[in-house]
Write a protein that holds these residues in place. Structure first.
Motif, short mmCIF file in Angstrom:
data_model
loop_
_atom_site.label_atom_id
_atom_site.label_comp_id
_atom_site.label_asym_id
_atom_site.label_seq_id
_atom_site.Cartn_x
_atom_site.Cartn_y
_atom_site.Cartn_z
N THR A 70 15.27 15.30 -1.27
CA THR A 70 13.29 15.12 -0.90
C THR A 70 13.31 13.58 -0.94
OG1 THR A 70 12.95 17.18 -1.96
CG2 THR A 70 11.12 16.02 -0.96
N VAL A 71 12.89 12.59 0.07
CA VAL A 71 12.29 11.55 0.09
C VAL A 71 10.52 11.75 0.44
CG1 VAL A 71 12.67 11.33 2.00
CG2 VAL A 71 12.60 9.30 1.06
N TYR A 72 10.15 10.27 -0.49
CA TYR A 72 8.63 11.02 -0.28
C TYR A 72 7.50 8.89 0.33
CZ TYR A 72 9.57 14.42 -3.70
OH TYR A 72 10.37 15.41 -4.32
N LEU A 73 6.78 9.84 0.39
CA LEU A 73 6.45 8.84 1.04
C LEU A 73 4.75 8.50 0.34
CD1 LEU A 73 6.10 6.06 2.49
CD2 LEU A 73 5.05 6.59 4.69
N GLN A 74 4.45 7.82 -0.53
CA GLN A 74 3.12 7.70 -1.44
C GLN A 74 2.25 6.53 -0.63
OE1 GLN A 74 3.05 6.59 -5.70
NE2 GLN A 74 0.55 6.43 -5.57
N MET A 75 1.36 6.31 -0.54
CA MET A 75 0.04 6.05 0.55
C MET A 75 -1.16 5.72 -0.08
SD MET A 75 1.24 6.83 4.80
CE MET A 75 0.46 8.30 4.55
N ASN A 76 -1.77 4.33 -0.30
CA ASN A 76 -2.31 4.34 -1.14
C ASN A 76 -3.38 3.47 -0.30
OD1 ASN A 76 -1.85 5.54 -3.72
ND2 ASN A 76 -0.58 3.22 -3.60
N SER A 77 -4.48 3.43 0.01
CA SER A 77 -5.57 2.66 0.44
C SER A 77 -5.51 2.11 1.76
CB SER A 77 -5.84 0.72 0.14
OG SER A 77 -5.27 0.97 -1.37
N LEU A 78 -5.83 4.36 2.03
CA LEU A 78 -5.32 4.23 3.27
C LEU A 78 -6.69 3.81 4.23
CD1 LEU A 78 -3.89 8.06 2.94
CD2 LEU A 78 -2.93 5.82 3.91
N LYS A 79 -5.94 3.08 5.47
CA LYS A 79 -6.84 3.15 6.47
C LYS A 79 -7.27 4.19 7.84
CE LYS A 79 -5.56 -2.20 4.88
NZ LYS A 79 -5.25 -2.86 5.49
N PRO A 80 -8.19 3.20 8.49
CA PRO A 80 -8.32 4.42 9.91
C PRO A 80 -7.11 3.76 10.62
CG PRO A 80 -10.38 3.86 8.88
CD PRO A 80 -9.26 3.40 8.24
N GLU A 81 -6.69 2.86 10.97
CA GLU A 81 -4.78 2.77 11.45
C GLU A 81 -3.95 3.03 11.32
OE1 GLU A 81 -7.57 0.88 9.95
OE2 GLU A 81 -7.34 -1.86 9.87
N ARG A 101 0.97 -1.58 0.23
CA ARG A 101 -0.17 0.15 -0.35
C ARG A 101 0.82 1.05 0.16
NH1 ARG A 101 -3.22 1.38 4.35
NH2 ARG A 101 -2.08 -0.07 5.84
N VAL A 102 2.43 1.17 0.04
CA VAL A 102 2.86 2.03 0.57
C VAL A 102 4.32 2.26 -0.78
CG1 VAL A 102 1.87 2.73 2.47
CG2 VAL A 102 4.73 1.33 2.48
N ALA A 103 4.47 3.29 -0.84
CA ALA A 103 5.79 3.22 -2.03
C ALA A 103 6.46 4.93 -1.60
CB ALA A 103 5.36 3.51 -3.52
N ILE A 104 8.17 3.99 -1.51
CA ILE A 104 9.36 5.21 -1.34
C ILE A 104 9.81 5.75 -2.40
CG2 ILE A 104 10.54 3.67 0.33
CD1 ILE A 104 10.82 5.55 2.50
N SER A 105 10.77 7.17 -2.31
CA SER A 105 11.55 7.14 -3.26
C SER A 105 12.17 8.37 -2.95
CB SER A 105 10.34 7.51 -4.50
OG SER A 105 9.58 9.37 -4.42
N ARG A 106 12.79 8.73 -3.92
CA ARG A 106 13.62 9.23 -3.81
C ARG A 106 14.26 10.61 -4.80
NH1 ARG A 106 18.71 7.53 0.02
NH2 ARG A 106 19.41 9.58 0.29
N ASP A 107 14.21 11.74 -4.51
CA ASP A 107 14.75 12.91 -5.67
C ASP A 107 16.28 13.24 -4.63
OD1 ASP A 107 15.81 14.69 -7.40
OD2 ASP A 107 13.24 15.14 -7.80
N ASN A 108 17.38 12.87 -5.50
CA ASN A 108 18.57 13.48 -4.50
C ASN A 108 18.72 14.80 -5.20
OD1 ASN A 108 19.16 11.03 -3.34
ND2 ASN A 108 19.92 9.77 -4.35
#
Length: 119
Positions: free
Chosen positions: A81-92, A70-77
């Motif tokens: 910057t580092v990114y965290l993409q989160m999908n299908s998010l849940k209350p938890e 459900r997540v993907a991490i990437s970086r742009d040197n």
């Protein structure tokens, strides 16, 4: 010393998506590409846990079972910057999300950004 600033948090409905960003800065000669970058989170009443890391070579590692697929991490040197993409998010997934930079024995943290998943 490394200064980390997270952004992109907010309120999102269950099933939604969100992308967090963490911009790093440091003293003259700061080399962002030499740091392993990670995202952690702390949910209410729980210990801080690692979400996912990205190596200096750009490979994701240490991904938590609770967010796997459900997540993907990437970086742009070039942008430090580092990114965290989160999908299908849940209350938890509701938590304060923290950015971490690690190199050798050095550990640096951002101030965190709140993510709330609620309808």
């Amino acid at each position: 010393q490394v200064h980390l600033v997270e952004s992109g948090g907010g309120l999102v409905q269950p099933g939604g998506s969100l992308t967090l960003s963490c911009e790093a800065s440091g003293a003259s000669g700061f080399d962002f590409s030499s740091y392993v970058m990670s995202w952690y989170r702390r949910s209410p009443g729980k210990e801080r846990e690692m979400v996912v890391s990205i190596s200096t070579a750009g490979y994701s590692t240490d991904i938590s079972d609770s967010v796997k697929d459900r997540v993907a991490i990437s970086r742009d040197n070039a942008k430090n910057t580092v990114y965290l993409q989160m999908n299908s998010l849940k209350p938890e997934d509701t938590a304060v999300y923290y950015c971490n930079a690690r190199r050798g024995l050095g550990r640096f943290w951002g101030q965190g950004t709140q993510v709330t998943v609620s309808s």
